[in-house]
Design a protein around this motif. Sequence first.
Motif, PDB file in Angstrom:
ATOM      1  N   GLN A  53      32.570  46.782  49.898  1.00  0.00           N
ATOM      2  CA  GLN A  53      32.009  46.528  48.564  1.00  0.00           C
ATOM      3  C   GLN A  53      31.880  47.814  47.755  1.00  0.00           C
ATOM      4  O   GLN A  53      32.060  47.815  46.540  1.00  0.00           O
ATOM      5  N   TYR A 245      31.468  36.264  46.092  1.00  0.00           N
ATOM      6  CA  TYR A 245      32.168  37.430  46.650  1.00  0.00           C
ATOM      7  C   TYR A 245      32.083  37.456  48.176  1.00  0.00           C
ATOM      8  O   TYR A 245      33.095  37.572  48.863  1.00  0.00           O
ATOM      9  N   ASP A 249      35.496  35.200  49.128  1.00  0.00           N
ATOM     10  CA  ASP A 249      36.564  36.180  48.917  1.00  0.00           C
ATOM     11  C   ASP A 249      37.037  36.653  50.294  1.00  0.00           C
ATOM     12  O   ASP A 249      36.249  37.228  51.057  1.00  0.00           O
ATOM     13  N   TYR A 489      36.225  32.747  39.958  1.00  0.00           N
ATOM     14  CA  TYR A 489      35.384  33.256  41.042  1.00  0.00           C
ATOM     15  C   TYR A 489      34.257  32.277  41.388  1.00  0.00           C
ATOM     16  O   TYR A 489      34.107  31.854  42.523  1.00  0.00           O
TER      17      TYR A 489
END
Lengths: 560, 34
Positions: A53, A245, A249, A489
Amino acid sequence: MHPLNWIIIGGYLLYVVVDGIRRAKGTHEISGYFLANRSLPWWAVGLSVMATQLSAITLIGTTGQGATDGMRFIQFYFGLPLAMVILGVTLVPFLHGSGVFTAYEYLERRFDAKTRGLTSFLFLLSRGMSCGTIIAAPAVVLSAILGWKLIWSVALIGVPTVVYTMVGGVQAVTWVDVKQMVLIVAALVILAIVLVVGLPLGPDDALYLAGATGRLKAFDFSFDLDQTYTFWSGLIGGTFLMLSYFGTDQSQVQRYLTARSVDEARSSLLMSAFWKIPLQALVLLIGVLVFVHFLFRTPPLYFNPADRRAVERAASEELAELERRYLQAVAEREDVARAVAAARRGNDGVAIQSAVGEFLVRNQEVVAVRNQALELATRVTGSRSTDVNYITPWFVLHDLPLGMAGLFIAAVMAAAMSSIAAELNSLSTATVIDFYRRWVRPQGSDAHFLRVSKAATGFWGLFACVVATFAGTLGSLIEVVNRFGSFFYGSILGVFLLAMIPGARPNGAFFGLIAGMAAVATVNFGAPSVSFLWHNVVGATMVVLVGGLLSWLGNSRKTR
Amino acid sequence: MGDNSRFWLTLVKVILVQAVSLLLLWALQVRYTP
């Protein structure tokens, strides 16, 4: 730059490549190459999650943001701990327990092939491009401050990363991430100590001066949808963004799929829940301290040397006049800053008030001249000039003791490389598992898939380096892809949320996903001032509503 | 210890650590922002 700095950078690069390649031993099948045979301890996975990240922009851009804007960016992360806890009880057990290679593979088991194909394709499209920008951001800064061609900086960051990721697979990515994370945190702590020790006044006076300009204001409780960072956008929008995320992801999901058990996968995410906000606060505080540092040491008018050269060539007289005003304003500000500290020592309330008022006026004058200079650079170069990303590198190269520049540049490279390696690894996984093995050659041998996986990693590495090298000319294209990325997203998160609703059906998921993306696009173009943090809330909610409704209609028709 | 009780315990720890972090940031803001 001093040879010692180059020795530190060279030593770092050599170490990560050798260490990464060493991890290739014993990896003979794709389960080892992509998932480390689910054998990694929670702390290594947790550090890898954090390293993935934390990109180079965190070190150079966020510290710059701390210097110019202060601590309020911290609100962006307020939803992260909550998101990690929610994921720990929802998606992590689903994904880890189902034995999949990719998050999207799970969607085919739950829904159908078209939903898996679309989500995986969207991931490849957006991450492929973003990988290029992750290399480009620090490469552009390194090139500008070291006076190199961009391609050399791209190669310096990209080539070693591609080599160790391609050869060593996820074992290399994770174990190198561990060392890179240690290096990054060590560099940040040393930087903070050197900054505090180097100030001509005590930490209390330094924070007082920073606070007077509003830089220590970390909380904004206003409920304004147009404000990018507020307590509410961070807490609500941030939770949805972090859920998307870390939960959907592949570049993050693959990190915790390598953990030994569901419990260790959960624990790895909770490491971020504990440490992300304190770490980010440290990064921003370093930026704030850099601002204080430049109150007592004349900063350049342009932190980006390329801007200065361009302005010097095109408008040298205007530049000379701006520099004269700038030096005067900076000198006056320094005098008043010292006066504030002296008044505080005298403990005279009226004198402190008056000195602070004067300090703010002088600081405003410095900001005004700098803004004029940046506008001039924008006019001359034709592209918007904000040199936020150059503030910390300039400070590190010019004002730190010997060896610190090498350490900081190595840490910036570590931050970039750890993110790129995880992305290349996950791009290769999605390409091979979701497309090649699914559609092209379902019956291949493990040795064959391992060869294809390494080739796919190399391909995406090359693709990212090419995108990074042409980042300047591809600027608008990258922006379009990034914007497009923000459309889906939250919507992909919606599909995963829908997957947890027992009655949800395949067509509900697929058309719900499209409806979610359309809703975000509508908000984006219809109300462009709404902060992007709210887009994920809109997308996820729309998918669950539309997908849920379609599934309900489908189910009731079936019952009839 | 069951998974559920471990989860609630972890949740409490996360809340406590974040509360301390946010309180420190809040204290920094209140102490130094005029």
